[in-house]
Design a protein around this motif. Structure first.
Motif, PDB file in Angstrom:
ATOM      1  N   CYS A  63       5.862  -1.565   4.541  1.00 37.25           N
ATOM      2  CA  CYS A  63       5.001  -2.473   3.761  1.00 37.25           C
ATOM      3  C   CYS A  63       4.076  -1.679   2.829  1.00 37.25           C
ATOM      4  CB  CYS A  63       4.170  -3.309   4.736  1.00 37.25           C
ATOM      5  SG  CYS A  63       2.958  -4.359   3.955  1.00 37.25           S
ATOM      6  N   ASP A  64       4.074  -2.041   1.539  1.00 33.12           N
ATOM      7  CA  ASP A  64       3.166  -1.415   0.556  1.00 33.12           C
ATOM      8  C   ASP A  64       1.943  -2.282   0.287  1.00 33.12           C
ATOM      9  OD1 ASP A  64       4.895   0.889  -0.459  1.00 33.12           O
ATOM     10  OD2 ASP A  64       6.232  -0.823  -0.824  1.00 33.12           O
ATOM     11  N   THR A  76      -3.525  -6.944   9.435  1.00 35.11           N
ATOM     12  CA  THR A  76      -3.935  -5.678   8.822  1.00 35.11           C
ATOM     13  C   THR A  76      -3.691  -4.530   9.796  1.00 35.11           C
ATOM     14  OG1 THR A  76      -5.577  -6.845   7.517  1.00 35.11           O
ATOM     15  CG2 THR A  76      -5.879  -4.468   7.739  1.00 35.11           C
ATOM     16  N   GLN A  77      -4.025  -4.743  11.088  1.00 34.36           N
ATOM     17  CA  GLN A  77      -3.755  -3.691  12.086  1.00 34.36           C
ATOM     18  C   GLN A  77      -2.265  -3.352  12.127  1.00 34.36           C
ATOM     19  OE1 GLN A  77      -5.457  -5.298  15.757  1.00 34.36           O
ATOM     20  NE2 GLN A  77      -7.018  -3.709  15.692  1.00 34.36           N
ATOM     21  N   VAL A  78      -1.450  -4.368  12.033  1.00 32.64           N
ATOM     22  CA  VAL A  78      -0.002  -4.154  12.173  1.00 32.64           C
ATOM     23  C   VAL A  78       0.605  -3.563  10.889  1.00 32.64           C
ATOM     24  CG1 VAL A  78       2.210  -5.335  12.506  1.00 32.64           C
ATOM     25  CG2 VAL A  78       0.248  -5.908  13.961  1.00 32.64           C
ATOM     26  N   PHE A  79       0.323  -4.149   9.744  1.00 29.47           N
ATOM     27  CA  PHE A  79       1.043  -3.744   8.523  1.00 29.47           C
ATOM     28  C   PHE A  79       0.409  -2.549   7.812  1.00 29.47           C
ATOM     29  CE2 PHE A  79       2.649  -8.054   9.209  1.00 29.47           C
ATOM     30  CZ  PHE A  79       4.011  -7.787   9.161  1.00 29.47           C
ATOM     31  N   ALA A  80      -0.916  -2.357   7.958  1.00 29.27           N
ATOM     32  CA  ALA A  80      -1.544  -1.228   7.261  1.00 29.27           C
ATOM     33  C   ALA A  80      -1.112   0.112   7.851  1.00 29.27           C
ATOM     34  CB  ALA A  80      -3.069  -1.365   7.280  1.00 29.27           C
ATOM     35  N   LEU A  81      -0.565   0.090   9.068  1.00 35.94           N
ATOM     36  CA  LEU A  81      -0.045   1.347   9.652  1.00 35.94           C
ATOM     37  C   LEU A  81       1.042   1.945   8.771  1.00 35.94           C
ATOM     38  CD1 LEU A  81       0.462   1.063  13.526  1.00 35.94           C
ATOM     39  CD2 LEU A  81      -0.923   2.724  12.238  1.00 35.94           C
ATOM     40  N   ASP A  82       1.803   1.057   8.093  1.00 33.99           N
ATOM     41  CA  ASP A  82       2.844   1.529   7.163  1.00 33.99           C
ATOM     42  C   ASP A  82       2.251   2.208   5.932  1.00 33.99           C
ATOM     43  OD1 ASP A  82       5.045   0.689   8.565  1.00 33.99           O
ATOM     44  OD2 ASP A  82       5.465  -1.075   7.327  1.00 33.99           O
ATOM     45  N   MET A  83       0.995   1.898   5.634  1.00 32.66           N
ATOM     46  CA  MET A  83       0.424   2.300   4.334  1.00 32.66           C
ATOM     47  C   MET A  83      -0.313   3.634   4.382  1.00 32.66           C
ATOM     48  SD  MET A  83      -1.309  -1.278   3.197  1.00 32.66           S
ATOM     49  CE  MET A  83      -0.523  -2.856   3.451  1.00 32.66           C
ATOM     50  N   VAL A  84      -0.742   4.017   5.579  1.00 32.31           N
ATOM     51  CA  VAL A  84      -1.615   5.193   5.701  1.00 32.31           C
ATOM     52  C   VAL A  84      -0.940   6.436   5.111  1.00 32.31           C
ATOM     53  CG1 VAL A  84      -2.820   6.730   7.324  1.00 32.31           C
ATOM     54  CG2 VAL A  84      -2.719   4.255   7.770  1.00 32.31           C
ATOM     55  N   GLY A  85      -1.623   7.035   4.140  1.00 31.67           N
ATOM     56  CA  GLY A  85      -1.126   8.283   3.558  1.00 31.67           C
ATOM     57  C   GLY A  85      -0.067   8.097   2.491  1.00 31.67           C
ATOM     58  N   ARG A  86       0.321   6.841   2.193  1.00 27.41           N
ATOM     59  CA  ARG A  86       1.282   6.619   1.097  1.00 27.41           C
ATOM     60  C   ARG A  86       0.512   6.122  -0.114  1.00 27.41           C
ATOM     61  NH1 ARG A  86       4.253   2.374   2.749  1.00 27.41           N
ATOM     62  NH2 ARG A  86       5.734   2.656   1.075  1.00 27.41           N
ATOM     63  N   SER A  87       1.008   6.405  -1.319  1.00 28.15           N
ATOM     64  CA  SER A  87       0.230   5.998  -2.499  1.00 28.15           C
ATOM     65  C   SER A  87       0.619   4.585  -2.948  1.00 28.15           C
ATOM     66  CB  SER A  87       0.443   6.993  -3.638  1.00 28.15           C
ATOM     67  OG  SER A  87       1.800   6.959  -4.001  1.00 28.15           O
ATOM     68  N   GLY A  88      -0.283   3.965  -3.677  1.00 28.63           N
ATOM     69  CA  GLY A  88      -0.015   2.655  -4.273  1.00 28.63           C
ATOM     70  C   GLY A  88      -0.047   1.497  -3.297  1.00 28.63           C
ATOM     71  N   CYS A  89      -0.727   1.685  -2.161  1.00 31.61           N
ATOM     72  CA  CYS A  89      -0.766   0.608  -1.166  1.00 31.61           C
ATOM     73  C   CYS A  89      -2.090  -0.162  -1.246  1.00 31.61           C
ATOM     74  CB  CYS A  89      -0.603   1.181   0.242  1.00 31.61           C
ATOM     75  SG  CYS A  89       1.027   1.903   0.500  1.00 31.61           S
TER      76      CYS A  89
END
Ligand code: NAD
Length: 276
Positions: A81-82, A140-153
């Protein structure tokens, strides 16, 4: 084109289905998440039929297990998820008073269903706080885990006008949306070092199936509350779901890459007007 994976909760509903279709039209891959399977699938089908990419996913934003199952399905079919749009939300009649102001004789009013502040039921208040606040926090707890450290999220929450100044009759919904706005700022700060921006929309008054009977009569003319809203809205009209698209695309795009922690009113001037 930068094709993002966008998860929208409550996207079987009026406002977020419109946002899902608009984000799909930008080329993004869409997970239409909703408690109602048919509503989610209908929106996903519509997007796929017009050449986009979408899946309908059933999940309850109040149950972490259900969200984790949904995340696995989304990751398998679309990728990490972005962008998360936390759209599931709403009010409950048991957290709503019948009248805007308390009058002394209200306390002896025995009309069926008549509710003063003193009759408000904690179950309705808890329902409303859970759906709007916990229902934003858990996805947010569930999907933001995909975003940590990736750009454009980024994350986009849906607050409301009543978060700035409470609306009469709906203390639970106003308080819950104030919590969503506050949480948007908290999360923006908390996530600022890991590349996740967090913002919110504060929609004004949109004529939807849920509030049509409250705001308009059967002949299409306005109810007293509908008139009050229009009188308080400098642009003199209700919003259309499409009015939220421009702000959504901006906040979810690189054009907003230095914007985090804002709650943007989309309200025809309602929140700017003192009434005088
Ligand atoms: P809507 O009722 O049409 O859509 C809400 C969707 O959320 C529904 O499809 C429902 O099935 C889903 N949902 C409810 N509980 C859920 C749960 N536990 N898990 C997963 N999905 C669940 O509402 P809308 O008018 O499109 O509103 C969308 C958002 O915008 C809400 O947060 C609402 O509070 C907010 N909002 C609406 C208005 C307005 O005028 N309509 C104004 C300000 C803010």
């Amino acid at each position: 084109m930068d094709r993002k994976v966008v998860v929208l909760t409550g996207a079987g509903g009026v406002l977020c289905s419109t946002l899902a279709v608009a984000l799909a039209a930008q080329g993004h891959k869409i997970a239409v998440l909703d408690l109602k399977k048919e509503a989610a699938q209908k929106v996903a089908n519509e997007i796929n039929a017009s050449g986009g990419t979408a899946i309908g996913v059933v999940a309850n934003v109040l149950e972490k297990d259900s969200l984790e199952t949904a995340k696995k399905e989304i990751n398998d079919q679309l990728g990490p998820c972005d962008i998360l749009v936390n759209g599931a939300g709403g009010n409950h009649p048991l957290g709503t008073t019948s009248n805007p102001y308390l009058e002394e004789n209200d306390l002896s009013d025995t009309t069926e269903g008549f509710k003063t502040f003193f009759d408000l039921d904690t179950s309705g208040i808890q329902f409303t706080f859970n759906l709007n606040f916990i229902g934003t926090l858990l996805p947010t707890q569930v999907f933001a885990l995909d975003m940590v450290g990736r750009s454009g999220c980024s994350i986009l929450n849906i607050s409301s006008m009543n978060a700035f100044t409470p609306l009469t009759k709906i203390p639970a919904y106003s308080g819950a949306k104030a919590a969503v706005s506050n949480f948007t700022q908290w999360l923006a700060v908390h996530f600022s070092k890991v590349g996740i921006r967090v913002n919110a929309l504060a929609p004004g008054f949109f004529l939807t199936d849920q509030n049509r009977a409250l705001l308009t009569q059967s002949d299409g003319s306005l109810t007293p509350r509908g008139n009050q809203i229009i009188d308080q809205t400098p642009m003199g009209k209700f919003g259309k779901p499409e009015d939220l698209i421009g702000t959504t695309l901006w906040l979810c795009s690189e054009g907003a890459s230095f914007v985090t922690g804002v709650v943007v009113p989309v309200d025809g001037g309602f929140s700017a007007y003192s009434g005088v």
